[in-house]
Design a protein around this motif. Structure first.
Motif, PDB file in Angstrom:
ATOM      1  N   LEU A 142      35.064  -5.141 -40.382  1.00  0.00           N
ATOM      2  CA  LEU A 142      33.891  -5.587 -39.633  1.00  0.00           C
ATOM      3  C   LEU A 142      33.442  -6.983 -40.051  1.00  0.00           C
ATOM      4  O   LEU A 142      33.014  -7.779 -39.202  1.00  0.00           O
ATOM      5  CB  LEU A 142      32.749  -4.581 -39.791  1.00  0.00           C
ATOM      6  CG  LEU A 142      32.959  -3.248 -39.079  1.00  0.00           C
ATOM      7  CD1 LEU A 142      31.896  -2.246 -39.510  1.00  0.00           C
ATOM      8  CD2 LEU A 142      32.960  -3.426 -37.575  1.00  0.00           C
ATOM      9  N   ALA A 143      33.541  -7.301 -41.332  1.00  0.00           N
ATOM     10  CA  ALA A 143      33.162  -8.647 -41.799  1.00  0.00           C
ATOM     11  C   ALA A 143      34.100  -9.706 -41.221  1.00  0.00           C
ATOM     12  O   ALA A 143      33.655 -10.766 -40.767  1.00  0.00           O
ATOM     13  CB  ALA A 143      33.163  -8.694 -43.324  1.00  0.00           C
ATOM     14  N   VAL A 144      35.393  -9.422 -41.218  1.00  0.00           N
ATOM     15  CA  VAL A 144      36.361 -10.366 -40.625  1.00  0.00           C
ATOM     16  C   VAL A 144      36.102 -10.503 -39.129  1.00  0.00           C
ATOM     17  O   VAL A 144      36.111 -11.613 -38.584  1.00  0.00           O
ATOM     18  CB  VAL A 144      37.815  -9.914 -40.915  1.00  0.00           C
ATOM     19  CG1 VAL A 144      38.819 -10.697 -40.093  1.00  0.00           C
ATOM     20  CG2 VAL A 144      38.114 -10.050 -42.404  1.00  0.00           C
ATOM     21  N   GLY A 162      30.787 -12.977 -27.489  1.00  0.00           N
ATOM     22  CA  GLY A 162      30.908 -13.195 -28.930  1.00  0.00           C
ATOM     23  C   GLY A 162      29.609 -12.899 -29.666  1.00  0.00           C
ATOM     24  O   GLY A 162      29.618 -12.335 -30.758  1.00  0.00           O
ATOM     25  N   ALA A 163      28.469 -13.262 -29.052  1.00  0.00           N
ATOM     26  CA  ALA A 163      27.170 -13.020 -29.691  1.00  0.00           C
ATOM     27  C   ALA A 163      26.918 -11.516 -29.833  1.00  0.00           C
ATOM     28  O   ALA A 163      26.493 -11.048 -30.901  1.00  0.00           O
ATOM     29  CB  ALA A 163      26.055 -13.683 -28.884  1.00  0.00           C
ATOM     30  N   PHE A 164      27.184 -10.762 -28.763  1.00  0.00           N
ATOM     31  CA  PHE A 164      26.996  -9.312 -28.875  1.00  0.00           C
ATOM     32  C   PHE A 164      27.882  -8.752 -29.981  1.00  0.00           C
ATOM     33  O   PHE A 164      27.420  -7.989 -30.839  1.00  0.00           O
ATOM     34  CB  PHE A 164      27.309  -8.584 -27.560  1.00  0.00           C
ATOM     35  CG  PHE A 164      27.410  -7.102 -27.774  1.00  0.00           C
ATOM     36  CD1 PHE A 164      26.268  -6.333 -27.903  1.00  0.00           C
ATOM     37  CD2 PHE A 164      28.642  -6.484 -27.934  1.00  0.00           C
ATOM     38  CE1 PHE A 164      26.350  -4.972 -28.160  1.00  0.00           C
ATOM     39  CE2 PHE A 164      28.735  -5.130 -28.193  1.00  0.00           C
ATOM     40  CZ  PHE A 164      27.586  -4.362 -28.297  1.00  0.00           C
ATOM     41  N   LEU A 165      29.155  -9.109 -29.954  1.00  0.00           N
ATOM     42  CA  LEU A 165      30.088  -8.557 -30.939  1.00  0.00           C
ATOM     43  C   LEU A 165      29.724  -8.982 -32.360  1.00  0.00           C
ATOM     44  O   LEU A 165      29.869  -8.200 -33.303  1.00  0.00           O
ATOM     45  CB  LEU A 165      31.519  -8.960 -30.598  1.00  0.00           C
ATOM     46  CG  LEU A 165      32.071  -8.323 -29.323  1.00  0.00           C
ATOM     47  CD1 LEU A 165      33.408  -8.961 -28.949  1.00  0.00           C
ATOM     48  CD2 LEU A 165      32.215  -6.827 -29.473  1.00  0.00           C
ATOM     49  N   CYS A 166      29.231 -10.208 -32.522  1.00  0.00           N
ATOM     50  CA  CYS A 166      28.837 -10.682 -33.851  1.00  0.00           C
ATOM     51  C   CYS A 166      27.678  -9.849 -34.398  1.00  0.00           C
ATOM     52  O   CYS A 166      27.710  -9.413 -35.550  1.00  0.00           O
ATOM     53  CB  CYS A 166      28.464 -12.163 -33.785  1.00  0.00           C
ATOM     54  SG  CYS A 166      28.250 -12.916 -35.404  1.00  0.00           S
ATOM     55  N   ASP A 216      29.075  -6.185 -35.025  1.00  0.00           N
ATOM     56  CA  ASP A 216      29.938  -6.068 -36.199  1.00  0.00           C
ATOM     57  C   ASP A 216      29.182  -6.343 -37.492  1.00  0.00           C
ATOM     58  O   ASP A 216      29.395  -5.658 -38.502  1.00  0.00           O
ATOM     59  CB  ASP A 216      31.145  -7.011 -36.071  1.00  0.00           C
ATOM     60  CG  ASP A 216      32.097  -6.581 -34.976  1.00  0.00           C
ATOM     61  OD1 ASP A 216      32.063  -5.404 -34.557  1.00  0.00           O
ATOM     62  OD2 ASP A 216      32.891  -7.432 -34.529  1.00  0.00           O
ATOM     63  N   THR A 217      28.278  -7.324 -37.482  1.00  0.00           N
ATOM     64  CA  THR A 217      27.498  -7.637 -38.685  1.00  0.00           C
ATOM     65  C   THR A 217      26.597  -6.469 -39.051  1.00  0.00           C
ATOM     66  O   THR A 217      26.534  -6.064 -40.229  1.00  0.00           O
ATOM     67  CB  THR A 217      26.671  -8.914 -38.476  1.00  0.00           C
ATOM     68  OG1 THR A 217      27.558 -10.001 -38.186  1.00  0.00           O
ATOM     69  CG2 THR A 217      25.841  -9.253 -39.707  1.00  0.00           C
TER      70      THR A 217
END
Length: 140
Positions: free
Chosen positions: A88-90, A126-130, A133-134
């Motif tokens: 998840l960090a990667v 990308g914003a949603f996934l970031c 995942d974070t």
């Protein structure tokens, strides 16, 4: 925290996001405006990729659970938590790069609506996934 159940929860959220992205994106793909068509294509494309990732991740999770004698043994759970946190960090770092790339594509192409719309679409995904995942990396 049960990392096996956390992965199932992650998959559910990702599938929900894929459904929402598809529902938003498909009508936009049919629009006459190049910006909105490009934005819509990004939503649908990312939804398909996200759904594919869920399928592959589920298969890999099931395989990892079969390969250990007891997937709920403390050592197995601790190992899976570390793996999940690392993945998840990667992913979150890659997601941040998607946002940056999308913003760059949008800002660098104000006269090319198909590129600008695609850039915004990439940044949104990308914003949603970031965030997704974070959040889950910190909880893992």
């Amino acid at each position: 925290m049960d990392p096996w159940q956390r992965q199932i929860a992650l998959a559910r959220v990702t599938v929900g996001w894929s459904v929402l992205s598809t529902a938003v994106g498909l009508p936009l793909v049919a629009r006459g405006d190049a910006w909105w068509r490009a934005f819509g294509r990004q939503q649908v494309g990312w939804a398909a990729v996200d759904a594919g990732v869920v399928v592959v991740a589920g298969a890999l999770r099931r395989r990892r659970m079969r390969r250990v004698d007891n997937p709920y043994a403390p050592a197995a759970l601790q190992h899976e938590r570390r793996v999940l946190r690392r993945v998840l960090a990667v992913n979150a770092a890659a997601d941040a790069l998607y946002v940056a790339g999308g913003v760059w594509l949008w800002r660098a192409n104000p006269e090319r609506p198909e590129r600008a719309g695609a850039g915004v679409g990439i940044a949104v995904q990308g914003a949603f996934l970031c965030v997704h995942d974070t959040f889950h990396a910190l909880r893992a």
